[in-house]
Write a protein that holds these residues in place. Structure first.
Motif, mmCIF file in Angstrom:
data_model
loop_
_atom_site.group_PDB
_atom_site.id
_atom_site.type_symbol
_atom_site.label_atom_id
_atom_site.label_comp_id
_atom_site.label_asym_id
_atom_site.label_seq_id
_atom_site.Cartn_x
_atom_site.Cartn_y
_atom_site.Cartn_z
ATOM 1 N N THR A 145 48.733 46.676 55.892
ATOM 2 C CA THR A 145 48.124 47.280 54.715
ATOM 3 C C THR A 145 47.004 46.400 54.192
ATOM 4 O OG1 THR A 145 48.610 48.464 52.655
ATOM 5 C CG2 THR A 145 49.626 46.305 52.893
ATOM 6 N N TRP A 146 46.069 47.017 53.464
ATOM 7 C CA TRP A 146 45.027 46.294 52.768
ATOM 8 C C TRP A 146 45.586 45.754 51.462
ATOM 9 C CZ3 TRP A 146 40.884 44.825 55.173
ATOM 10 C CH2 TRP A 146 40.298 45.619 56.163
ATOM 11 N N VAL A 147 45.215 44.544 51.117
ATOM 12 C CA VAL A 147 45.617 43.959 49.850
ATOM 13 C C VAL A 147 44.364 43.502 49.114
ATOM 14 C CG1 VAL A 147 46.860 42.052 48.756
ATOM 15 C CG2 VAL A 147 47.847 43.210 50.724
ATOM 16 N N LEU A 148 44.232 43.948 47.882
ATOM 17 C CA LEU A 148 43.082 43.557 47.061
ATOM 18 C C LEU A 148 43.282 42.116 46.603
ATOM 19 C CD1 LEU A 148 40.491 44.368 45.552
ATOM 20 C CD2 LEU A 148 41.951 45.189 43.690
ATOM 21 N N SER A 149 42.294 41.288 46.886
ATOM 22 C CA SER A 149 42.401 39.873 46.542
ATOM 23 C C SER A 149 41.578 39.538 45.291
ATOM 24 C CB SER A 149 41.939 39.059 47.747
ATOM 25 O OG SER A 149 41.822 37.705 47.422
ATOM 26 N N ARG A 150 40.366 40.084 45.206
ATOM 27 C CA ARG A 150 39.501 39.844 44.051
ATOM 28 C C ARG A 150 38.708 41.096 43.730
ATOM 29 N NH1 ARG A 150 37.835 34.626 42.760
ATOM 30 N NH2 ARG A 150 39.056 33.034 43.830
ATOM 31 N N LEU A 151 38.418 41.272 42.470
ATOM 32 C CA LEU A 151 37.576 42.388 42.032
ATOM 33 C C LEU A 151 36.726 41.907 40.866
ATOM 34 C CD1 LEU A 151 36.860 45.482 42.097
ATOM 35 C CD2 LEU A 151 38.777 45.832 40.532
ATOM 36 N N ALA A 152 35.422 42.173 40.944
ATOM 37 C CA ALA A 152 34.526 41.896 39.816
ATOM 38 C C ALA A 152 33.792 43.192 39.500
ATOM 39 C CB ALA A 152 33.526 40.807 40.178
ATOM 40 N N ILE A 153 33.739 43.518 38.225
ATOM 41 C CA ILE A 153 33.040 44.731 37.784
ATOM 42 C C ILE A 153 32.049 44.323 36.705
ATOM 43 C CG2 ILE A 153 33.282 46.999 36.683
ATOM 44 C CD1 ILE A 153 36.151 47.125 37.694
ATOM 45 N N GLU A 154 30.817 44.767 36.851
ATOM 46 C CA GLU A 154 29.802 44.438 35.854
ATOM 47 C C GLU A 154 29.065 45.718 35.476
ATOM 48 O OE1 GLU A 154 27.904 40.657 36.709
ATOM 49 O OE2 GLU A 154 26.147 41.273 35.551
ATOM 50 N N MET A 155 29.135 46.065 34.216
ATOM 51 C CA MET A 155 28.618 47.365 33.772
ATOM 52 C C MET A 155 27.563 47.202 32.690
ATOM 53 S SD MET A 155 30.407 49.448 35.653
ATOM 54 C CE MET A 155 30.039 51.069 34.941
ATOM 55 N N ASN A 156 26.470 47.966 32.838
ATOM 56 C CA ASN A 156 25.494 48.059 31.750
ATOM 57 C C ASN A 156 25.928 49.105 30.745
ATOM 58 O OD1 ASN A 156 23.661 46.161 32.722
ATOM 59 N ND2 ASN A 156 22.949 47.646 34.250
ATOM 60 N N GLU A 157 26.608 50.109 31.253
ATOM 61 C CA GLU A 157 27.064 51.201 30.414
ATOM 62 C C GLU A 157 28.272 51.821 31.097
ATOM 63 O OE1 GLU A 157 24.462 54.569 28.102
ATOM 64 O OE2 GLU A 157 23.510 53.225 29.542
ATOM 65 N N MET A 158 29.187 52.336 30.299
ATOM 66 C CA MET A 158 30.349 52.998 30.884
ATOM 67 C C MET A 158 30.127 54.506 30.857
ATOM 68 S SD MET A 158 32.643 51.152 32.098
ATOM 69 C CE MET A 158 34.394 51.030 31.936
ATOM 70 N N PRO A 159 30.619 55.224 31.884
ATOM 71 C CA PRO A 159 30.590 56.685 31.805
ATOM 72 C C PRO A 159 31.316 57.157 30.541
ATOM 73 C CG PRO A 159 31.206 55.977 34.012
ATOM 74 C CD PRO A 159 31.190 54.744 33.159
ATOM 75 N N GLN A 160 30.787 58.222 29.944
ATOM 76 C CA GLN A 160 31.382 58.744 28.722
ATOM 77 C C GLN A 160 32.247 59.965 29.039
ATOM 78 O OE1 GLN A 160 29.607 58.557 25.158
ATOM 79 N NE2 GLN A 160 28.238 56.863 25.657
ATOM 80 N N TYR A 186 28.057 47.873 38.821
ATOM 81 C CA TYR A 186 28.421 47.527 40.193
ATOM 82 C C TYR A 186 29.804 46.883 40.235
ATOM 83 C CZ TYR A 186 23.475 48.080 41.403
ATOM 84 O OH TYR A 186 22.218 48.582 41.597
ATOM 85 N N GLY A 187 30.359 46.838 41.425
ATOM 86 C CA GLY A 187 31.592 46.095 41.649
ATOM 87 C C GLY A 187 31.531 45.367 42.969
ATOM 88 N N LYS A 188 32.252 44.255 43.047
ATOM 89 C CA LYS A 188 32.399 43.502 44.299
ATOM 90 C C LYS A 188 33.877 43.202 44.476
ATOM 91 C CE LYS A 188 28.146 40.798 44.921
ATOM 92 N NZ LYS A 188 27.758 41.258 46.263
ATOM 93 N N SER A 189 34.354 43.339 45.694
ATOM 94 C CA SER A 189 35.777 43.086 45.918
ATOM 95 C C SER A 189 36.001 42.367 47.236
ATOM 96 C CB SER A 189 36.556 44.407 45.901
ATOM 97 O OG SER A 189 36.099 45.264 46.928
ATOM 98 N N ILE A 190 37.111 41.661 47.297
ATOM 99 C CA ILE A 190 37.523 40.955 48.519
ATOM 100 C C ILE A 190 38.922 41.463 48.872
ATOM 101 C CG2 ILE A 190 38.070 38.696 49.545
ATOM 102 C CD1 ILE A 190 35.210 38.752 48.793
ATOM 103 N N TRP A 191 39.111 41.791 50.134
ATOM 104 C CA TRP A 191 40.387 42.337 50.598
ATOM 105 C C TRP A 191 40.904 41.525 51.785
ATOM 106 C CZ3 TRP A 191 42.125 47.234 48.571
ATOM 107 C CH2 TRP A 191 41.223 47.841 47.685
ATOM 108 N N ALA A 192 42.218 41.429 51.845
ATOM 109 C CA ALA A 192 42.874 40.866 53.028
ATOM 110 C C ALA A 192 43.715 41.966 53.662
ATOM 111 C CB ALA A 192 43.758 39.699 52.634
#
Lengths: 255, 255
Positions: A58-73, A107-113
């Motif tokens: 299985t895939w395991v999420l190791s890291r997640l970064a999210i950076e938003m200028n605005e959120m969907p309403q 945007y988002g960036k993630s690392i998976w194992a």
């Protein structure tokens, strides 16, 4: 299997009950949709959970970064584009781009194992289907946000809360759901805080798994103005020992 | 406005991270999708939130009963059909039918009021657009589950927990989200209970609103074997008084 485009695009709706008091999508629900997009993208291309699970991988999420200028309403339709931009033997890096009506809002960036679901040990990602995933590496599409950093926390971190984990926290893998940690972390600030601050960037590193019945302990440290480090440990009734499960960094911006 | 069919059908996916350890959709997420279906259905027909909110009116969910033979499983696509089967001056009754691949797996029944968002007082539903909603009353389609009952709770009800409400509990109306109560109630049983029991029927009556910062207190009473009554009260630091906000009944079935 048909060769699909390297970047996958998935449409979502900012459901009204997934939005906060300010009518903006909760960050946890955005994170959930990113994980859905990753799941759809990898399944469609033959290296997703539906192929891996029968092989006890299985895939395991190791890291997640999210950076938003605005959120969907509330009620806005948004698109998440996702692509894998690098793969190594034990880790792969996946990017996300969130847009509303063609305008990029974050945007988002993630690392998976990849792990063996019996031994819980990492396995060689490139050994799956002769490294099929390498055919889908996309390096042309920009994801102009910083990678996750190692969040340093010092002696100033204070324990500011503890919660019990319950039935609703646990997902199909039997662990506390990755997205629930995001909710629990953002709940460390009172509602009033969110009237004057928005989350500009959220980084989370998953260090260890926690299970239903574990107590989660939250430690927080102010790193700079409107920047906080958070460490979550787990404990249970059997021992006094606390084991780190999650480390986060939250950057707020004042409205 | 074009006259649409009385019954609206909406397609959903049982998202993997919305499923419990047994790979079945969490009841709270099913409830959320029912509320979405109600919202889409009423908006499409001209008496939904998007028409009402500028007039300072809103729908308020008063009661919801869900009875399932089977829950959608992870990755299954399911359909929620919804229709209004009766309307009176201050209340309307809306039904739901849940199906997977054409097979019905459960039903829902709900009662809604309309309020003035300034005074928070009930208003005459039939005064909106000359009673437009009456043109959409559907009485031919069956919803063969019991109506919500008045859940009686006696002296045997014991307080079994309290939780603080936080940023993530509160929705766009500024109140604790209807669906969050469902999650909190089901969290009163340990994970192990759900290995042997499934929720056959869940009834919830919303008695009063609670807000971020309120403490929710949970009282539970066993009414019969595998049947429980639950009362939730709110309290806060300003007073010792507890005010009832929610009353539930949960019927379990052993696997």
């Amino acid at each position: 299997m048909e060769m699909l485009s390297k970047v996958g695009s998935y449409a979502f709706l900012a459901e009204p009950f997934h939005c906060d008091f300010s009518h903006r999508l909760f960050l946890g629900h955005l994170g959930n949709h990113m994980l859905n997009a990753a799941d759809f993208h990898s399944n469609d291309r033959g290296y997703g959970m539906s192929y891996l699970n029968p092989l006890h991988r299985t895939w395991v999420l190791s890291r997640l970064a999210i950076e938003m200028n605005e959120m969907p309403q509330a009620y806005e339709r948004f698109t998440i584009d996702t692509w894998v931009d690098s793969v190594m033997r034990f880790f792969t890096s996946r990017n996300f781009r969130v847009s509303v009506g063609g305008t990029v809002c974050g945007y988002g960036k993630s690392i998976w194992a990849m792990i063996d679901t019996d031994s819980r040990q990492p396995v060689d990602i490139l050994a799956v289907r002769d490294g099929l995933i390498k055919q889908y590496i996309e390096t042309e599409t920009a994801c102009p946000i910083d990678k996750s950093s190692r969040v340093k926390m010092g002696e100033a971190a204070r324990q500011i809360g503890s919660i019990a984990t319950n039935y609703s926290d646990v997902d199909i893998n039997g662990h506390v759901n990755s997205v629930k940690y995001i909710e629990h972390v953002l709940d460390l600030w009172p509602l009033d805080w969110y009237r004057r601050h928005r989350v500009k960037r959220f980084e989370i590193a998953y260090v260890a798994e926690s299970h239903c019945g574990d107590i989660l302990n939250f430690y927080r440290e102010e790193i700079a103005e409107n920047e906080y480090g958070i460490k979550i440990t787990k404990s249970n009734g059997n021992t006094l020992e606390e084991i780190e499960v999650v480390r986060c960094k939250v950057d707020f911006e004042e409205y």
